[in-house]
Design an enzyme around this catalytic site. Structure first.
Site, PDB file in Angstrom:
ATOM      1  N   ARG A 171      49.958  29.147  94.163  1.00 35.86           N
ATOM      2  CA  ARG A 171      49.064  28.610  93.138  1.00 35.86           C
ATOM      3  C   ARG A 171      48.994  29.596  91.963  1.00 35.86           C
ATOM      4  O   ARG A 171      49.075  30.811  92.172  1.00 35.86           O
ATOM      5  CB  ARG A 171      47.659  28.439  93.733  1.00 35.86           C
ATOM      6  N   HIS A 172      48.821  29.076  90.756  1.00 36.01           N
ATOM      7  CA  HIS A 172      48.659  29.941  89.587  1.00 36.01           C
ATOM      8  C   HIS A 172      47.498  30.929  89.808  1.00 36.01           C
ATOM      9  O   HIS A 172      46.628  30.705  90.636  1.00 36.01           O
ATOM     10  CB  HIS A 172      48.384  29.098  88.341  1.00 36.01           C
ATOM     11  N   GLY A 173      47.467  31.980  88.997  1.00 33.47           N
ATOM     12  CA  GLY A 173      46.419  32.988  89.114  1.00 33.47           C
ATOM     13  C   GLY A 173      45.120  32.573  88.441  1.00 33.47           C
ATOM     14  O   GLY A 173      44.966  31.425  87.996  1.00 33.47           O
TER      15      GLY A 173
END
Ligand SMILES: *[C@@H]1O[C@H](CO)[C@@H](O)[C@H](O)[C@H]1NC(C)=O
Ligand SMILES: *[C@@H]1O[C@H](CO)[C@@H](O)[C@H](O)[C@H]1NC(C)=O
Ligand SMILES: *[C@@H]1O[C@H](CO)[C@@H](O)[C@H](O)[C@H]1NC(C)=O
Length: 462
Positions: free
Chosen positions: A81-83
């Site tokens: 998942r993106h940060g």
């Protein structure tokens, strides 16, 4: 072809990368809100693996013991998942409404309330629209460093330079930026300055939820799909939280809506995730309140992305098949003595990418569904989005050759080894690859994205 291939030049100076990490935990601890482990998908990755608070590049290799010293990695897939990111426009609007109410109607002498009224300013703007923040860049850089330390023979400088590490991302800027940050983490670690990295944007794979008509129609755009969450919002647990917050702010109960309670919770969460500060907004909640808030958010994810409806997990069939096709391809190349052309695949997407896949594979499933009426009996549930889906949440699959035709597949969630559901009797987190494939045989034979996502089923899908 829906894929677009972007060639990008890599610049080493995207952001400063600090190798310094605090060795003292105590000053940092005061900055951690007492409710930080209940932030659901707005939570910090460090709350899931608290040893990272002391040392953000620490890895625990001893948790990863292959059955034999002969085992060698053949392929690794990481779905990430993106940060950490800014709030979306919708949430910024809710936060603005709460802030206005507090400014207009609230007075008080408590220190934290004075701080909200006189020092805190509403600095979130609608144009932030979910973009990756600086902390999010660091999340992905550090994750890259840790994964490379955990799997040094496969996530290696040689393989990166040789183009054997492939990057696929969702088109959302927070994901593209996370992909660049992951690449930057590796490049900085190995002082690579002269290499051009590539990545592929593939929304069919990383945003399948936008393409699955049946899911969109029956769940995503169906107001009745979240009836259990809506009932919980109207129920006694949530009502009590609303009243307690109104009491803490000294305003009449009807002024505090569910949206405002959520906005206050998110303000605490965002101030922490983005700036690592323990904001005065956190004082509006005690731990019991936070558990209720977490349950509400878990209900939402459960019914919208997980076990609530069958189509939620089935919408990820395309990603499921992609993962196993890649494992098979790597294994076949390896068995026939060829070089594995795609040693590592790094795929960057969303919480909504990971959760349906976890569900399809049977992870985090409880005997009872989450409903509006069973908050109390679900206190020990494994379906807990705060632990499953913080920023930079990840699912890693590692295929090993352990010699003599013994091939194994190790799953990890957020860097911790997990056991494939159904393969538990072996108490072995590194099962034979063929046993894993037998476990998912039905899905491997069916689970056709086009068929399951058709609005009017033709009664052929299992
Ligand atoms: C952090 O952990 C890594 C890996 O375990 C280690 O090499 C490094 O020395 C540690 N750093 C600090 C500051 O303790
Ligand atoms: C590392 O993993 C081992 C085995 O799972 C565990 O016993 C140990 O406590 C872990 N160490 C840390 C620092 O988390
Ligand atoms: C990535 O994020 C950084 C930090 O927020 C920002 O400065 C940069 O413009 C972003 N890059 C892209 C390609 O979006």
């Amino acid at each position: 072809m829906t894929n677009m291939l972007w060639k990008i030049i890599y610049f080493t100076s995207i952001t400063g990368f600090s190798w310094c990490s605090s060795t003292e935990a105590s000053p940092e601890d005061q900055n951690i809100p007492h409710i930080a482990k209940y932030f659901s998908t707005k939570g910090r990755y460090e709350e899931v693996n608290p040893y990272l608070i002391k040392n953000i590049t620490a890895v625990n290799s001893s948790a990863l013991q292959p059955p034999s010293p002969l085992c060698r990695e053949i392929h690794l897939t990481a779905i990430i998942r993106h940060g950490t990111r800014y709030p979306t426009t919708k949430n910024v609007k809710k936060m603005q409404k709460l802030y206005e109410l507090v400014q207009d109607r609230v007075s008080g002498t408590e220190e934290w309330l004075r701080e909200i009224l006189t020092q805190w300013t509403m600095w979130y703007t609608e144009d932030m629209d979910g973009r990756l923040v600086q902390k999010g860049v660091q999340d992905l850089k550090h994750l890259a460093v840790r994964l490379a330390k955990l799997f040094p023979s496969i996530i290696s400088e040689e393989k990166l330079r040789g183009g054997l590490i492939k990057f696929i991302t969702s088109s959302k800027h927070r994901c593209v930026n996370s992909t660049l940050s992951f690449q930057a983490g590796l490049a900085e670690m190995w002082a690579i300055k002269d290499v051009q990295f590539e990545y592929t944007v593939n929304d069919a794979l990383m945003r399948f939820f936008d393409k699955c008509t049946k899911f969109i129609d029956e769940v995503d755009k169906n107001p009745l799909a979240l009836v259990e969450m809506d009932k919980f919002i109207q129920g006694p647990e949530m009502k009590r939280v609303q009243e307690k917050i109104a009491d803490r702010l000294n305003v009449p109960y009807p002024l505090i809506t569910d949206d405002m309670v959520e906005a206050a919770f998110y303000l605490c969460a965002y101030e922490f995730a983005i700036k690592t500060v323990n904001s005065p907004w956190c004082r509006l909640f005690d731990e019991a309140d936070a558990q209720v808030m977490e349950y509400k958010l878990d209900l939402k994810q459960f019914w919208k992305r997980a076990y609530g409806y069958d189509i939620n997990s089935k919408s990820s069939c395309i990603l499921f098949h992609d993962v196993f096709e890649r494992l098979d391809k790597a294994l076949n190349e390896h068995k026939s003595g060829q070089k594995v052309t795609e040693a590592v695949t790094v795929q960057v997407g969303h919480a909504e990418t990971l959760l349906p896949l976890f569900t399809l594979l049977g992870f985090f499933k409880n005997a009872e569904p989450l409903t509006s009426s069973n908050f109390a009996s679900q206190t020990r549930r494994s379906f807990r989005t705060s632990r499953m889906l913080p920023y930079a949440a990840n699912f890693v699959l590692v295929l090993y050759d352990c010699g003599g035709g013994d091939f194994r597949l190790q799953p990890l969630v957020n860097e911790q080894p997990v056991i494939f559901p159904g393969l538990t009797e072996r108490q072995d987190s590194m099962p034979l690859y063929e046993d894993v494939k037998r476990q998912y045989e039905e899905l491997l034979k069916g689970c056709d994205f086009e068929t399951v996502c058709e609005l009017f089923e033709k009664n052929v899908e299992v």
